[in-house]
Design an enzyme around this catalytic site. Structure first.
Site, PDB file in Angstrom:
ATOM      1  N   ASN A  51       0.860  -1.183   0.000  1.00  9.42           N
ATOM      2  CA  ASN A  51       0.000   0.000   0.000  1.00  9.42           C
ATOM      3  C   ASN A  51       0.900   1.238   0.000  1.00  9.42           C
ATOM      4  O   ASN A  51       1.429   1.625   1.036  1.00  9.42           O
ATOM      5  CB  ASN A  51      -0.894  -0.020   1.258  1.00  9.42           C
ATOM      6  N   TRP A  52       1.056   1.823  -1.165  1.00 10.04           N
ATOM      7  CA  TRP A  52       1.978   2.963  -1.288  1.00 10.04           C
ATOM      8  C   TRP A  52       1.401   4.275  -0.766  1.00 10.04           C
ATOM      9  O   TRP A  52       2.108   5.272  -0.692  1.00 10.04           O
ATOM     10  CB  TRP A  52       2.375   3.153  -2.758  1.00 10.04           C
ATOM     11  N   LYS A  53       0.103   4.271  -0.487  1.00 15.54           N
ATOM     12  CA  LYS A  53      -0.558   5.506  -0.019  1.00 15.54           C
ATOM     13  C   LYS A  53      -0.284   6.630  -1.021  1.00 15.54           C
ATOM     14  O   LYS A  53      -0.167   6.352  -2.215  1.00 15.54           O
ATOM     15  CB  LYS A  53      -0.100   5.846   1.400  1.00 15.54           C
TER      16      LYS A  53
ATOM     17  N   HIS B 287      -9.654   1.909   4.503  1.00 13.21           N
ATOM     18  CA  HIS B 287      -8.434   2.078   5.292  1.00 13.21           C
ATOM     19  C   HIS B 287      -8.690   3.114   6.385  1.00 13.21           C
ATOM     20  O   HIS B 287      -9.419   4.087   6.171  1.00 13.21           O
ATOM     21  CB  HIS B 287      -7.297   2.527   4.368  1.00 13.21           C
TER      22      HIS B 287
ATOM     23  N   GLU C  85      -5.827  -4.112  10.891  1.00 12.19           N
ATOM     24  CA  GLU C  85      -4.794  -3.083  11.035  1.00 12.19           C
ATOM     25  C   GLU C  85      -5.082  -2.229  12.268  1.00 12.19           C
ATOM     26  O   GLU C  85      -5.812  -1.237  12.186  1.00 12.19           O
ATOM     27  CB  GLU C  85      -4.783  -2.168   9.812  1.00 12.19           C
TER      28      GLU C  85
ATOM     29  N   GLY D 186       2.191   2.747  10.670  1.00 10.32           N
ATOM     30  CA  GLY D 186       3.233   3.754  10.478  1.00 10.32           C
ATOM     31  C   GLY D 186       3.973   4.142  11.748  1.00 10.32           C
ATOM     32  O   GLY D 186       4.693   5.145  11.771  1.00 10.32           O
TER      33      GLY D 186
ATOM     34  N   SER E 139       3.115  -1.620  10.456  1.00 11.74           N
ATOM     35  CA  SER E 139       4.549  -1.705  10.755  1.00 11.74           C
ATOM     36  C   SER E 139       5.150  -3.082  10.444  1.00 11.74           C
ATOM     37  O   SER E 139       6.003  -3.593  11.177  1.00 11.74           O
ATOM     38  CB  SER E 139       4.826  -1.309  12.210  1.00 11.74           C
TER      39      SER E 139
ATOM     40  N   GLY F 152       2.692  -0.939   4.335  1.00  9.99           N
ATOM     41  CA  GLY F 152       2.751   0.463   3.938  1.00  9.99           C
ATOM     42  C   GLY F 152       4.194   0.907   3.744  1.00  9.99           C
ATOM     43  O   GLY F 152       4.827   0.621   2.717  1.00  9.99           O
ATOM     44  N   GLY F 153       4.748   1.589   4.737  1.00  5.26           N
ATOM     45  CA  GLY F 153       6.084   2.197   4.644  1.00  5.26           C
ATOM     46  C   GLY F 153       7.160   1.277   4.081  1.00  5.26           C
ATOM     47  O   GLY F 153       7.942   1.676   3.212  1.00  5.26           O
TER      48      GLY F 153
HETATM   49  P1  PGA Z   1       2.581   0.690   7.618  1.00  7.37           P
HETATM   50  O1  PGA Z   1       1.144   0.919   6.973  1.00  7.37           O
HETATM   51  O2  PGA Z   1       3.099  -0.617   7.104  1.00  7.37           O
HETATM   52  O3  PGA Z   1       3.394   1.868   7.181  1.00  7.37           O
HETATM   53  O4  PGA Z   1       2.385   0.640   9.104  1.00  7.37           O
HETATM   54  C1  PGA Z   1       0.256  -0.147   6.776  1.00  7.37           C
HETATM   55  C2  PGA Z   1      -1.039   0.368   6.209  1.00  7.37           C
HETATM   56  O5  PGA Z   1      -1.450   1.480   6.566  1.00  7.37           O
HETATM   57  O6  PGA Z   1      -1.679  -0.313   5.383  1.00  7.37           O
END
Ligand code: PGA
Length: 229
Positions: A15-17, A102, A151, A157, A189, A210-211
């Site tokens: 998920n690159w946001k 999300h 999540e 994050g 995370s 995500g990150g």
């Molecule tokens: P993260 O984000 O891996 O940066 O914690 C996950 C997400 O929001 O899907």
């Protein structure tokens, strides 16, 4: 869903946001695509911004990479007078999956359970697999959604993931509530170092990343480490 199949099918979803220009997205793909281990039982999905979808689609086809494409959202409405929205029918044929509900969308854009229910219906009507994000075992999973990412808010994050034990219990609870019919992923995370501990749990069938998905080497390692279980 039972956890005894061997090997179980795992989802690894990036998920690159709101990150990466088209050029940066293609650069990532040129580094990650050739290095991904091909495994029948691992479904790798990358979810870039809407803007990058088309170019990414072409580059994945040209490189013949084992990567599916996903959107990070779609409209709760069909095509029509909905300024700024991306209707599911317009995404059909480009994406295989859409991340819906999300917590960042619920928090920053006022998404409600009702909107998410309508998005799931739009996705299903257009052959797009809906992946709904939930924050707890008590969350509502809309009808027609079989793929869910647990999540916890504090884990997103933050560098502080939930424990694999807790995430597994939540996945088990969700499956009990929805008659063993869900595929539950964990997100929050996730890194190459902790991914195996999550995906080796009986009730977890992958991760939403995500990150750590933004960095090519880290993402390849995440997929490789999933292949080891
Ligand atoms: P993260 O984000 O891996 O940066 O914690 C996950 C997400 O929001 O899907």
């Amino acid at each position: 869903m039972a956890g005894s199949e061997s090997p179980k099918t795992l989802w690894v979803i990036a998920n690159w946001k709101s990150n990466k220009t088209i050029e940066e997205a293609l650069h990532w793909l040129s580094l990650v695509g050739p290095k991904l281990p091909y495994r029948e039982n691992i479904k790798v999905v990358v979810c870039p911004t809407f803007l990058a979808l088309e170019e990414m689609k072409k580059a994945i086809q040209v490189g013949n990479f084992p990567i599916l494409l996903g959107a990070q959202n779609l409209s709760p409405f069909p095509e029509g007078a909905y300024t700024g929205e991306e209707a599911a029918r317009l995404l059909k044929g480009i994406v295989d999956l859409a991340i819906l509900g999300h917590s960042e969308r619920r928090r920053n854009f006022g998404e409600t359970d009702e909107m998410i229910k309508n998005k799931v219906a739009q996705a299903n009507q257009n052959g797009i697999t809906p992946l709904v994000c939930v924050q707890s075992e008590d969350a509502l999973v809309p009808e027609g959604c079989r793929l869910v990412a647990f999540e916890p808010f504090e884990a997103i994050g933050s560098g502080h993931p939930d424990t694999p034990e807790d995430a597994d219990l939540v996945a088990q609870g969700l499956n009990k509530k929805y008659a063993e019919d869900l595929t539950v992923l964990y997100g929050g995370s996730v890194t190459a170092d902790n991914v195996q501990a999550f995906v080796s749990r009986d009730h977890l069938f992958g991760v939403l990343v995500g990150g750590s998905s933004l960095e090519p080497d880290e993402f390849v390692k995440i997929v490789e480490n999933c292949s080891l279980i």
